[in-house]
Every structure is written in C-alpha cells, then in structure tokens.
Design a protein around this motif. Structure first.
Motif, short mmCIF file in Angstrom:
data_model
loop_
_atom_site.label_atom_id
_atom_site.label_comp_id
_atom_site.label_asym_id
_atom_site.label_seq_id
_atom_site.Cartn_x
_atom_site.Cartn_y
_atom_site.Cartn_z
N ALA A 199 -17.76 -8.84 114.27
CA ALA A 199 -17.26 -10.37 114.03
C ALA A 199 -18.54 -11.07 114.12
O ALA A 199 -19.10 -11.21 115.27
CB ALA A 199 -16.12 -10.86 114.99
N GLY A 200 -19.00 -11.88 113.16
CA GLY A 200 -20.37 -12.65 113.49
C GLY A 200 -20.45 -13.50 112.30
O GLY A 200 -19.46 -13.57 111.28
N ARG A 201 -21.68 -13.97 111.97
CA ARG A 201 -21.89 -14.59 110.87
C ARG A 201 -22.41 -13.86 109.67
O ARG A 201 -23.55 -13.45 109.68
CB ARG A 201 -22.71 -16.09 111.17
N TYR A 202 -22.02 -13.91 108.58
CA TYR A 202 -22.40 -13.25 107.47
C TYR A 202 -23.60 -14.13 106.72
O TYR A 202 -23.28 -15.27 106.42
CB TYR A 202 -21.14 -12.86 106.39
N PRO A 215 -24.99 -12.23 115.17
CA PRO A 215 -23.86 -12.25 116.31
C PRO A 215 -23.61 -13.97 116.59
O PRO A 215 -24.15 -14.62 116.17
CB PRO A 215 -24.42 -11.71 117.53
N PRO A 216 -22.40 -14.16 117.06
CA PRO A 216 -21.93 -15.38 117.17
C PRO A 216 -22.76 -15.89 118.29
O PRO A 216 -23.40 -15.17 119.19
CB PRO A 216 -20.37 -15.34 117.81
N ASP A 236 -14.53 -10.71 106.57
CA ASP A 236 -13.50 -10.30 107.49
C ASP A 236 -13.82 -8.99 108.36
O ASP A 236 -14.64 -8.26 107.73
CB ASP A 236 -12.21 -10.29 106.81
N ILE A 237 -13.21 -9.09 109.47
CA ILE A 237 -13.65 -7.68 110.20
C ILE A 237 -13.34 -6.35 109.46
O ILE A 237 -14.19 -5.55 109.61
CB ILE A 237 -12.56 -7.93 111.42
N LYS A 238 -12.29 -6.17 108.99
CA LYS A 238 -11.84 -5.16 108.06
C LYS A 238 -12.98 -4.87 107.10
O LYS A 238 -13.42 -3.54 107.18
CB LYS A 238 -10.53 -5.03 107.59
N ALA A 273 -11.43 -14.79 119.28
CA ALA A 273 -11.98 -14.39 120.28
C ALA A 273 -13.59 -14.20 120.30
O ALA A 273 -14.11 -14.52 121.51
CB ALA A 273 -11.21 -13.06 120.80
N SER A 274 -14.18 -13.69 119.49
CA SER A 274 -15.45 -13.40 119.39
C SER A 274 -16.32 -14.66 119.22
O SER A 274 -17.57 -14.56 119.62
CB SER A 274 -15.79 -12.49 118.19
N TYR A 275 -15.64 -15.91 118.91
CA TYR A 275 -16.36 -17.04 118.91
C TYR A 275 -15.86 -17.88 120.21
O TYR A 275 -16.07 -19.19 120.14
CB TYR A 275 -16.54 -18.03 117.67
#
Length: 637
Positions: free
Chosen positions: A219-222, A252-253, A229-231, A525-527
C-alpha cells in the motif's frame, strides 16, 4: 445440544460461547476448563470430518505449543460428528490489535517497540514449527493469529491448514488476497496444493505490518497513471518500500519507518520476500530464516536515551522512533521514563554555568601574530619586477623615438608615439595594478578568518551558548505550570475527549462499510486511518484510490457513529488523556535535562579554547595573514 462425547470416551458439556464464525462456534467445556470445543454448523461437519480425524490421529497438538490443533473429535450421543476439542486460548488478542498504533494503545497499553519485535520473532518461530510438522497454513492472515500480553503467539483455525495424511491431501480451501503471494492471486484454492513458500509470503506481510506500524507492504502511492490497489500491486511485485523504486513505481505512505530501520539484512529479506515469484521463487526467506534474522536484530538493539519505549538497531545514528514521533506530533508507544531517576537540580546547574568565566575581548590578531621578518619578495613578485624593468626600458626608448619623429619627421605621429609610450611606461611601474586581484582575494580571506577567530576567541560564541542553556533552564522551570495548564484544558475538553474515545472505539477493520472491503481497509490502515475519529478529522481523499464517492461512504459511517455518542458529565477525565499529557511533559523534561547536563562541560571547553586562542592563533589565521602580507610586499614598488 449441550452434551457430547469425545473420542477418548468422556462425556462433556458445552459451556458459554467464546466466539462464532462462518463455519461454526467455539464454546467453553464445562468439565475441561483448559479446553474449548469447536462445533461446526449443520452441513459443515460432514465436510470436515475426515480431515479432523486425520489431524487428531497425528497428535499434532502434542508437537506444537504455538497452535490450537484438534485434540479429540466430538460427537453427539447418536454418534454424529460435531467438531473437535482444542486448547483454550485465553487472554490473547488479535495481532491486528497490536500492530495498529491506535488499537495498540487500548488493547496492548504497555507494548513498546521491543515488544513488537519479540512478537514478530515468536510469529516466525510458530510458522517454522508448523512447517516442520508437515502442515501448510494456506490461509495465513491477521485474523488467525493471537498474541498475549507477553508477546506469545498462538495460531487458531488449524482445521483450515493444509495437511497430508498418507496419500490423502487435505487442502486449505480459503485465502485472503492481501496475504496471498503473486503466483496465487486469483487462483481457485480448492485446486491448488499450497507450499511453505506460499506461507512465507503471507508471513512476510504480517512481519512487515508488525514492524512497520500496521502498514501493508504493497500500500503506497503509485507513481504511474491511475490508482494501484493492493492485489494488483502484489501481482505486479510493486513493493511500496523497495529501493527499486524506478522498477516498482511506488513510494511509501507518509509517517512510516524506513526499510533500513531494522538493518540492511532485514531490508534485503523483505525485498527478497516481495519480489515477483517467477524471478526469485527460491529467494523468499523461510520462517526459520526470519526468526534467525530478527533475533540478530533483537540482540543488537539500543535503548533510546529520551524514551525507553524506543529500541532501535544499534548501528543507526539516532533513534528513528523519536524522529517519526516528532514528524507525526504524537507518541507511538507509551512513554517510559525511569520513575526513580532523580530530578535534576537546576539551581545547582545554573550556579555551575554562571561560575564559568566569560572570555575577555581578545587583542588585535595582528599583534598576536606579530611581524613577519622572514618574509621576502616572492618569485611572482620578482618576475613582476623584471617585467616592469623591461617594459619601462622599452617605454623610454619609445618615448625618445616619438620625440625624434615629432621634431624631425612628422609631428602628429611622433607626438602620439611619445604619449602612448609614456602612458605604458607609467602603468608598468605600478605593481599594485598587477596584483590587484590577488590582493583583494587575500584581504577577503584574512577578514573572514579574523572574524571567525574573534568569534571563538572572544565572548560572542560563549555568550550565545550560555544564553541557550539559560533559556533551557527557564523552559524546564516552566514545565510544572505547563502541565497544570494542559491538565486544566483536558477538564474543559471533557466532552471532546469522550467523543474522541467513542469514535476511536469504532474501528474500520471491524466495521461493515459500503464499498470498503479488506483491501481498502488495509490501504486505509497503511495511511494511518484506523477508526471513525481518523475519518472525521483527516482528509481521506489524500489516500490513493479514495475519491469523493468512497470518502462520502466513510464519512457517512463516521457520522452514524457520532450520532450514537452520549456525553456523560459525571465521568472523570479520560485517564489515558491525562497520562498522555504527563508523558509528554516528562519527555520534554528528559530532553531538556539531557541537553542541560552538557552545559557546564561545553561552556568550560569554550572558555578554555578562547583563552588558548589568545595565546596561540590557529594556523589558518596565520596563513591568511601571511598571504596578505606577502601580496602587499610583492606590490611594493
């Protein structure tokens, strides 16, 4: 139904309900307080019967302290299979409650950074033990892992593990996408034979979440177009914290630990775990590898001098948790200071600081350096003088020729030659023009070195540092007043505090919010969005993939939570808020005292250095002065 018969022939009675899931319910057993019974829902028991018989026959429960394996099968009085007995896991909580900073404050209020690392080690050891017993977890995810207040780990839902008994393979039929390796994303689990290497991916995700404040590694900034998305990120190998940023196109966030904060070895292990399996299948670290690596980190921890709840890899130059907390503006762990530590005697310290003599105004540095009798004209000066002699001689000749021409041949051109030659001769005699640039540079260097010397040898630098320490002492003296003011403000904000506590108790991961599934919950949650309070007080549209529509769903949910709040004026101020204020003041006191303690030593050093500079000027000052005098000597006619 409350009576049942275990496979060892005992008649047992179901006790109170402990938990309920999609397959069945878990109850206490009246006759066996240390055991629990899992009773399947109608229709599910027949499907699981053979697998449970195989697990019980293998006596796996006797080989592992980490897993609630089936101990005995349970049947009705009619002989119908109902479920199984297992050890009762009491006092344990979900690992998710531990790695989320907000939930940790409530569910694990004393857990510090060292506790998280120890839990990660125990989790890796548990998975290694499961693999050693011939099982594969398959559906490895946060919901099946429980943690005690001593960082012990127990895995539940063992009846979903993949297990081979003779020629029969009992597969794990389920999985959670956010913990599933890229090679199995989108696969039908009822047709897949799981391997320990598949578990190793999910284990690495869980270890990352434990060590990195609940952040999901994907989970982060593309940095490309659109959302990620995570998947999809897992499938494409886009590890958001990777040093291969140009390849992953992810970053990363904010407010997350750095990959190197646990040392280079752990960073490389995460890189190996999250690379695409087709390229690095054999390089994914095993559970035993993780346990060994993390134990090495644990053996090389340093305790933060400011906050003892902070432990960090010894080779780091400073505490990363302090840096992170300063940027976030809040504590991630319960602040820990030694209650027996004596309060610094500020009066004694101030007396020591004031007793140190202030350096006197230094004499002119030129008088300290003194004359330079050995200084002679340099080679460049000699060359300039020779050139001047030749030029002057040539100029005199040219002037004579010009006068001759003016008188005997052509008045105008003779006059021009004589005047031009005269000007050239006069300019050649002035060496100052030749060394003008060098002199300007030498003068500037001398002024700079002189300024530095005066600052160090005089009272200015000493006075600046002394004023700094005196201001720190004033700030220290004001801390009790500051604490009283903050506590009084808490009393005035009682309603807001109760509302915050109410909103924080409603967590996103446990809520049923339209259009917010497990993947989006992991991204939130990652953010740092863990509960309804976070949704109400921060802009969720800053999270990648969350536009106005999803933000509206979340805000509607948060408003529905707020509407249920009822203020109770008779309830005392939240003890947690009081403790946070006291902890913050204690932290400021420790930081000030640590710096103040250095005051007398530093000021004494500055005073001694100033006195020494009065007698012995530094070489760079002497060099600058010598260079200036050399240029001035070379310039002399």
């Amino acid at each position: 139904m409350s009576g049942m018969i275990s496979s060892d022939g005992r008649r047992l009675t179901l006790g109170p309900l402990l938990g309920q899931g999609g397959e069945g319910a878990v109850h206490e057993i009246i006759e066996a307080p240390n055991l629990a019974a899992k009773i399947y829902n109608p229709g599910k028991a027949k499907e699981r019967h053979a697998k449970i018989e195989a697990l019980v026959s293998a006596r796996l429960h006797a080989t592992s302290e980490y897993v609630a394996f089936p101990i005995e099968t349970l049947k009705s009085a009619n002989g119908d299979f109902l479920g199984f007995s297992m050890k009762k896991v009491a006092g344990f909580k979900s690992v998710h409650d531990l790695y989320g900073p907000a939930s940790r404050k409530t569910e694990f209020p004393t857990a510090d950074s060292k506790f998280l690392l120890r839990t990660a080690i125990n989790l890796a050891s548990a998975v290694a033990n499961i693999h050693a017993n011939g099982c594969v977890i398959g559906d490895i995810n946060h919901s099946g892992i429980l943690v005690s207040n001593k960082a012990l780990v127990t895995l539940i839902d063992s009846d979903s593990f993949q297990y081979r008994s003779s020629s029969t393979l009992y597969r794990c039929l389920v999985g959670v996408a956010e913990y599933t390796p890229p090679e199995l994303q989108g696969a039908s689990f009822d047709k897949v034979d799981r391997t320990p290497n598949h578990d190793n991916f999910g284990l690495a995700v869980l270890l990352f979440q434990l060590l990195f404040l609940g952040r999901h590694p994907f989970a982060g900034r593309y940095l490309g177009k659109g959302d990620m998305d995570i998947k999809t990120a897992i499938r494409d190998g886009r590890f958001a914290y990777s040093e291969r940023r140009a390849e992953t196109q992810m970053e990363p966030p904010p407010y997350a630990p750095a990959l190197a904060d646990y040392g280079a070895e752990v960073g490389r292990a995460f890189e190996a775990a999250f690379r695409l399996s087709g390229r690095q299948l054999s390089a994914r670290p095993t559970a035993a590898d993780w346990a060994a690596r993390l134990k090495t980190v644990e053996g090389n921890l340093a305790t933060c001098a400011t906050d003892k709840s902070h432990s960090y890899f010894r080779s780091l130059p400073s505490c990363p948790w302090c840096k992170l907390e300063r940027s976030m503006g809040r504590s991630l762990f319960p602040v820990q200071y030694s209650p027996s530590a004596p309060v610094m005697d500020i009066g004694q310290l101030l007396a020591a600081i004031r007793a140190i003599p202030t350096p006197t105004v230094p004499p002119d540095p030129e008088t300290i350096i003194g004359p330079l009798p050995t200084l002679t004209i340099s080679a460049a000066g000699q060359a300039a003088r020779s050139e001047k002699s030749v030029t002057v001689f040539a100029g005199v000749i040219a002037v004579a020729i010009g006068i001759y021409l003016m008188v005997a041949v052509q008045g105008f051109w003779g006059l021009a030659l004589a005047v031009g030659a005269g000007i050239m001769t006069l300019r050649a005699k002035d060496l100052g023009l030749r060394f003008q640039g060098e002199h300007k540079s030498a003068q500037a260097n001398w002024e700079e070195q002189r300024k530095v010397w005066l600052d160090q040898a005089g009272p200015e630098k000493f006075e600046r540092r002394k004023s700094h320490y005196l201001s720190l002492a004033n700030a220290h003296a004001a801390l009790p007043t500051k604490e009283r003011e903050k506590l009084a403000a808490l009393e005035q904000k009682k309603r807001q505090l109760q509302l915050a506590k109410h909103m924080e108790s409603h967590r996103i991961d446990r809520a049923n919010i339209p259009n917010i599934g497990q993947g989006r919950k992991a991204t939130l949650a990652s953010y740092g969005f863990e509960n309804a309070w976070d949704i109400q007080h921060r802009s969720v549209t800053s999270v990648p993939g969350f536009g106005p529509s999803l933000a509206g769903d979340l805000q509607a949910w948060a408003r529905s939570i707020e509407r249920k709040f009822v203020f109770n004026a008779s309830v005392p101020t939240d003890p947690r808020a009081i403790q946070e204020v006291k902890g913050e003041i204690a932290k400021q006191r420790a930081e000030i005292e640590r710096e103040l303690a250095n005051g007398p030593l530093e000021l004494r050093r500055l005073s001694d250095e100033a006195l020494a500079l009065h007698k012995t000027p530094p070489q760079r000052l002497v060099d600058a002065y010598t260079r200036l005098k050399q240029v001035e000597l070379d310039m002399m006619a």
